[in-house]
Design a protein around this motif. Structure first.
Motif, PDB file in Angstrom:
ATOM      1  N   SER A 191       0.832  -1.202   0.000  1.00 31.05           N
ATOM      2  CA  SER A 191       0.000   0.000   0.000  1.00 31.05           C
ATOM      3  C   SER A 191       0.867   1.253   0.000  1.00 31.05           C
ATOM      4  O   SER A 191       0.367   2.358  -0.156  1.00 31.05           O
ATOM      5  CB  SER A 191      -0.944  -0.013   1.197  1.00 31.05           C
ATOM      6  N   GLU A 192       2.197   1.079   0.138  1.00 32.33           N
ATOM      7  CA  GLU A 192       3.102   2.231   0.060  1.00 32.33           C
ATOM      8  C   GLU A 192       3.451   2.580  -1.387  1.00 32.33           C
ATOM      9  O   GLU A 192       4.142   3.554  -1.643  1.00 32.33           O
ATOM     10  CB  GLU A 192       4.396   1.948   0.834  1.00 32.33           C
ATOM     11  N   LYS A 204       5.346   7.218   1.124  1.00 33.19           N
ATOM     12  CA  LYS A 204       5.170   6.323  -0.039  1.00 33.19           C
ATOM     13  C   LYS A 204       6.415   6.311  -0.921  1.00 33.19           C
ATOM     14  O   LYS A 204       7.248   7.211  -0.866  1.00 33.19           O
ATOM     15  CB  LYS A 204       3.951   6.778  -0.845  1.00 33.19           C
ATOM     16  N   PHE A 262       0.011  -6.884   6.801  1.00 36.45           N
ATOM     17  CA  PHE A 262      -0.613  -6.698   5.500  1.00 36.45           C
ATOM     18  C   PHE A 262      -0.014  -7.632   4.455  1.00 36.45           C
ATOM     19  O   PHE A 262      -0.110  -7.384   3.259  1.00 36.45           O
ATOM     20  CB  PHE A 262      -0.456  -5.238   5.071  1.00 36.45           C
TER      21      PHE A 262
END
Lengths: 418, 418
Positions: A191-192, A204, A262
């Motif tokens: 998700s980065e 990010k 995650f």
């Protein structure tokens, strides 16, 4: 509680991967499109090469018997009765002291069994003289001397390189039977991750693994489909992996293989009911490299860290894809080189260090390509090789000879000797 | 009377060719299409990598100062006040004995300066304890440790390989400035030549040089236009060469470079008013290799003999094309290897022997790839390297260490050491 994974050795992991490979079917491709593919049939000479006795020089074809008594004091005269350009064919048989002017590559006329080079003659009008005897078949390229009809010249499973293409052309292969290339799907998790053309945002980073793997596949001449960055939702993720599996022969994911909150990939393997071959390898970087198999298709779960991802691909994915193509030389080329600086870290696991290999004309040397962590990206850009330090070793010194895997080869070697 | 040509040394010929090269312009290509091209600009880091202090592990971010007094008998308790997935950003500042659960790659929150790995903790509900102090910046990937803003990471003229692609992606290059690739025209001469799909005829052979050169260019990732087999008529020939020159950056012909009756290439060079750089090189095979230049474009006149043609391309044409693309490493990679059999022929000229190079895990070896004449085709199919024996030498023995040029590389080296 953190899941405890048991690391397996690099060689064992590689063996597990390769044992699952199902070779792809063969297809016919045009000769001019065949570069970089793998032969799916042996090349067996359908005729002799050369196909006929031919002249390797520009000169005169003679009967050697007519030259026996030639010497400096007894020059022998020949009458030039014809002229053969390459590709021409002279249909009469040579008679006593007759010669035919012949060009390189042309077939010798009947009766002729030797070739006199121009510079060995004194020419006058339609005649010439020679001052030395010529042996039977002197200066003749013999039928079959390069390849004999029925001889296996190149075996199945070899890379088609330019020299092989020349041989195929010689034998009239306008089309050649090669292994199909695998279709590979690439999915990146994290998700980065931003797209390459996104602006930076706090916390990010841009997705570098996707473009890198595209390049690793392009280096192998393999086409891919990029599915982009996976959604941050387990079920969507799983559906996309399922879709990629349906559409490809092999699926590569990056990231999500660790034991973090995650890290979806182990969960996806489980829910898809894929057989996990390994999820921890005794190597640095890349210890989280995972591999699973579902319906005969390999899923490579590479690390999200660029250096680890790069190495995981080259050590495991590359040979698997080569084997899918039937390549009998699926591994990265190896060599040894002299280490140019001390490397003092202990190596509890096999260590692959992105390095700069060079040969100075006398010796091969190797130097780590700078910053050396699993998340480094500069060292994969600067390096052209991996230095390989075995597990259980430490304190390598400048001047030590170490194992090296060379990148940037189109071709490989047949055995894994590390 | 035969024309007498003065051979020049390989190095001199190479220097002449390279001195005539005019580098091509740059163009922008999509990152995903950039593999195998040559960088036309240096890569200078537009920002630090990492862009922020980040966690290299899954664990807890803490303030190291809070851990100073930790020991086995004095476990220190932390309260977990938040959770950062990779790509998330935690906006509050950590306070005394607070910790944030953090995933690999995520940015450290304000105030945090160390990371505790899960396995270094005992977790309970929303707290954990540790038994050792953590140093300032322990387990932290530091901003800029991989690359500093403004640093030149990869210089202009380097090959774009997968590692370079990863770096370009990191820096947001959706497009990259690379050298254009040369357009190359291929023309084959020889009235003995048949097309690949023709049936054999007396005195004729199929054109193998055309497909071979197509492969040699494909190996370099260069596109070509094949003009087929030249007509057997000087003026038509000349017009076709002229047309190929107009349409391409470089023209390769095969055959017709000798001094035979049908060797048109020297005549064509003359009539086109091309500057002949050389027409005889002190090498075997390939001594008739010729090179001329017209309006800044190179014309390579390669031998019609397959082995000689192959070598002429790799030794002269390849580095010239690489230099046109701005490649700072234009030459074939070199190494040394142990000769596996005696080679007794004298070498009046530099000899390039198509050979099989291999590395058995301990040493590099080299073996001639069979039948070794300039017109051989089987040995170029079997070989993966050239053994190079210097002029003026003879009688190499099994066990001697000899120079080797490796084929089948995508990348090269920066200097010519032979």
């Amino acid at each position: 509680m953190v899941e405890i994974r048991r690391p397996i050795q690099v060689n064992d992991a590689l063996e597990k991967v390769l044992s699952q490979v199902i070779p792809l079917e063969a297809e016919e491709v045009e000769l001019s499109k065949s570069y970089g593919t793998i032969l799916a049939e042996a090349i067996i000479a359908p005729h002799d090469v050369p196909l006929f006795n031919r002249s390797p020089y520009d000169g005169y074809a003679i009967r050697s018997v007519d030259s026996i008594h030639a010497s400096g004091s007894n020059r022998i005269l020949f009458h030039v009765v014809g002229h053969i350009g390459a590709g021409d064919f002279y249909h009469n048989e040579l008679r006593e002291n007759e010669a035919v002017r012949i060009m390189t590559g042309a077939a010798l006329p009947y009766g002729a069994d030797a070739v006199v080079m121009f510079e060995q003659t004194i020419e006058k009008d339609n005649t010439f003289t020679i001052r030395k005897p010529f042996r039977y078949l002197e200066n003749v390229s013999l039928q079959g001397e390069d390849a004999k009809k029925g001889e296996e010249l190149i075996s199945k499973g070899q890379l088609i390189h330019p020299g092989v293409m020349a041989l195929l052309a010689t034998f009239g292969y306008a089309f050649v039977k090669v292994s199909k290339k695998p279709k590979v799907g690439i999915l990146c998790t994290g998700s980065e991750l931003l797209q390459v053309n996104d602006s930076l945002q706090p916390g990010k980073i841009r997705n570098s693994n996707g473009p890198m793997i595209e390049g690793q596949l392009a280096r192998m001449g393999i086409e891919y489909k990029s599915y982009g960055i996976l959604p941050d939702h387990l079920e969507d993720c799983q559906n996309l992996v399922r879709k990629a599996l349906d559409e490809n022969d092999c699926v590569i994911t990056t990231g999500g293989v660790s034991v973090g909150d995650f890290d979806f990939i182990p969960k996806i393997y489980k829910q898809l009911n894929a057989q996990v071959l390994f999820n921890k390898v005794a190597m640095r970087p890349g210890s989280v490299t995972s591999c699973a198999v579902l319906d005969g298709k390999l899923l490579f779960g590479l690390s999200g860290n660029p250096s680890a991802c790069y190495i995981g691909f080259e050590i495991f994915t590359r040979p698997a894809l080569q084997k899918m193509m039937g390549n009998v030389r699926p591994f990265l080329p190896q060599t040894k080189a002299v280490l140019l600086e001390n490397y003092s870290k202990p190596n509890p696991f096999t260590r692959f260090i992105r390095s700069i290999y060079s040969f100075d004309g006398n010796q091969a040397t190797i130097l780590p390509a700078g910053f050396n962590k699993s998340n480094a990206v500069s060292s994969i850009a600067k390096g052209n090789a991996f230095m390989v330090l075995p597990s259980g070793t430490r304190s390598f010194k400048k001047g030590d000879v170490v194992d090296v895997l060379l990148l940037g080869y189109e071709d490989g070697v047949s055995t894994w000797n590390l």
